[in-house]
Design a protein around this motif. Sequence first.
Motif, PDB file in Angstrom:
ATOM      1  N   VAL A 209       0.784  -1.129   0.015  1.00 41.43           N
ATOM      2  CA  VAL A 209       0.058  -0.004   0.000  1.00 41.43           C
ATOM      3  C   VAL A 209       1.018   1.205   0.010  1.00 41.43           C
ATOM      4  N   PRO A 210       1.508   1.389  -1.257  1.00 42.49           N
ATOM      5  CA  PRO A 210       2.491   2.799  -1.233  1.00 42.49           C
ATOM      6  C   PRO A 210       2.080   4.056  -0.707  1.00 42.49           C
ATOM      7  N   LYS A 211       0.722   4.370  -0.736  1.00 40.76           N
ATOM      8  CA  LYS A 211       0.343   5.533  -0.348  1.00 40.76           C
ATOM      9  C   LYS A 211      -0.120   5.543   1.346  1.00 40.76           C
ATOM     10  N   ALA A 212       0.389   4.311   2.030  1.00 42.98           N
ATOM     11  CA  ALA A 212      -0.028   4.481   3.391  1.00 42.98           C
ATOM     12  C   ALA A 212       1.353   5.163   3.966  1.00 42.98           C
ATOM     13  N   GLU A 213       1.351   6.240   4.674  1.00 43.75           N
ATOM     14  CA  GLU A 213       2.661   6.900   5.093  1.00 43.75           C
ATOM     15  C   GLU A 213       2.673   6.033   6.434  1.00 43.75           C
ATOM     16  N   PRO A 214       4.082   6.296   6.981  1.00 41.99           N
ATOM     17  CA  PRO A 214       4.625   5.638   8.319  1.00 41.99           C
ATOM     18  C   PRO A 214       3.661   6.072   9.476  1.00 41.99           C
ATOM     19  N   ASP A 215       3.106   7.198   9.456  1.00 47.35           N
ATOM     20  CA  ASP A 215       1.944   7.886  10.571  1.00 47.35           C
ATOM     21  C   ASP A 215       0.718   6.935  10.371  1.00 47.35           C
ATOM     22  N   HIS A 216       0.274   6.460   9.395  1.00 43.69           N
ATOM     23  CA  HIS A 216      -0.838   5.744   9.207  1.00 43.69           C
ATOM     24  C   HIS A 216      -0.597   4.403   9.617  1.00 43.69           C
ATOM     25  N   VAL A 217       0.800   3.930   9.322  1.00 41.24           N
ATOM     26  CA  VAL A 217       0.822   2.557   9.840  1.00 41.24           C
ATOM     27  C   VAL A 217       0.827   2.584  11.530  1.00 41.24           C
ATOM     28  N   GLY A 218       1.428   3.552  12.119  1.00 45.19           N
ATOM     29  CA  GLY A 218       1.439   3.869  13.441  1.00 45.19           C
ATOM     30  C   GLY A 218       0.018   4.111  13.900  1.00 45.19           C
ATOM     31  N   ALA A 219      -0.792   4.713  13.441  1.00 50.01           N
ATOM     32  CA  ALA A 219      -2.247   4.930  13.998  1.00 50.01           C
ATOM     33  C   ALA A 219      -2.801   3.578  13.983  1.00 50.01           C
ATOM     34  N   ALA A 220      -2.637   2.783  12.948  1.00 55.71           N
ATOM     35  CA  ALA A 220      -3.364   1.282  13.122  1.00 55.71           C
ATOM     36  C   ALA A 220      -2.794   0.797  14.024  1.00 55.71           C
ATOM     37  N   LEU A 221      -1.484   0.693  14.241  1.00 49.76           N
ATOM     38  CA  LEU A 221      -0.905  -0.190  15.177  1.00 49.76           C
ATOM     39  C   LEU A 221      -1.475   0.331  16.693  1.00 49.76           C
ATOM     40  N   ALA A 222      -1.651   1.611  16.752  1.00 48.84           N
ATOM     41  CA  ALA A 222      -2.239   2.135  17.960  1.00 48.84           C
ATOM     42  C   ALA A 222      -3.623   1.870  18.305  1.00 48.84           C
ATOM     43  N   SER A 223      -4.411   1.570  17.060  1.00 47.72           N
ATOM     44  CA  SER A 223      -5.722   1.266  17.199  1.00 47.72           C
ATOM     45  C   SER A 223      -5.902  -0.146  17.442  1.00 47.72           C
ATOM     46  N   ALA A 224      -4.794  -1.003  16.998  1.00 48.52           N
ATOM     47  CA  ALA A 224      -4.918  -2.480  17.447  1.00 48.52           C
ATOM     48  C   ALA A 224      -4.239  -2.652  18.787  1.00 48.52           C
ATOM     49  N   CYS A 225      -3.359  -2.084  19.096  1.00 48.84           N
ATOM     50  CA  CYS A 225      -2.667  -2.522  20.415  1.00 48.84           C
ATOM     51  C   CYS A 225      -3.203  -1.764  21.805  1.00 48.84           C
ATOM     52  N   THR A 226      -3.611  -0.545  21.554  1.00 48.09           N
ATOM     53  CA  THR A 226      -4.254   0.277  22.665  1.00 48.09           C
ATOM     54  C   THR A 226      -5.473   0.602  22.786  1.00 48.09           C
ATOM     55  N   LEU A 227      -6.224  -0.147  21.389  1.00 49.58           N
ATOM     56  CA  LEU A 227      -7.909   0.060  21.443  1.00 49.58           C
ATOM     57  C   LEU A 227      -8.212   1.560  21.291  1.00 49.58           C
TER      58      LEU A 227
END
Length: 262
Positions: A209-227
């Motif tokens: 997903v080339p247009k997924a910026e690192p911040d977007h990946v971080g936001a997804a991790l935060a949603s998954a790991c910290t709910l």
Amino acid sequence: MDVAALAGRLKALAADLPLPALDTADQCFEAAQAELKEASWESNAEIGLHKLGAARERLDSARVRLGEAATAIDDYLDGIGAGAPAAPATAAPKGSAHKGNAVKPPPVDPRQWWTDRVNELCDRTGAADPQQVPPTRLFNELLKAAGDGNAEAYCERLRDAGPQTGVKLPGLAWPLVRTLAAEHLGRTPTARDVSALRDKCADKVRSLVPKAEPDHVGAALASACTLRRNGADDEGDAARTAAIGPALVAALHRLSKSERKA
């Protein structure tokens, strides 16, 4: 400028008012709202329903104001004797939004916004070939494409599934992201771990997903790991969140696998 020239310019302006485009946009908003509402039943994450509702309210306000502007132009032209002659009743096109305006556009494909957004995120082009697949099957197909590093297949599967199925992907991805992150860390992940996990996974995710910026990946991790939501995910981009989910699971799985071999 003489009266005839002024009238001609005013008529051209009235014809260019984008009322049909607003109708098309509202149909897309309505379809997206219905699909996000269905997705919200299966997810604890905030997915932007209130923002979509506010956008529809602003769109309605714009439609009203454009209608008032068109009516004012018609009334002014009538007042200076330059209005269009009354057409016979049988000549009036069906579905006109108001007098002198264009015919109501044909129904739009409610999936088109999803197709366009997935293509943009994956930096690809192509039309969707609509597929009715269960969310779990789609998720497994995306994981396989991600594991194979097949970015083209990943985009096609996601694009063809459409929004109704696609928006359910985070509900399947986040528990696995949380589990794999815990396996990698040797403990339950916290908000402090998001940056390090993002740095290790971002390149793998962006290869799909080339247009997924690192911040977007971080936001997804935060949603998954910290709910909870975090930063770049605040805008509730349903297609982006769906696209990142399986790619992030595959990246974390590969990370854990490489560590076990080491």
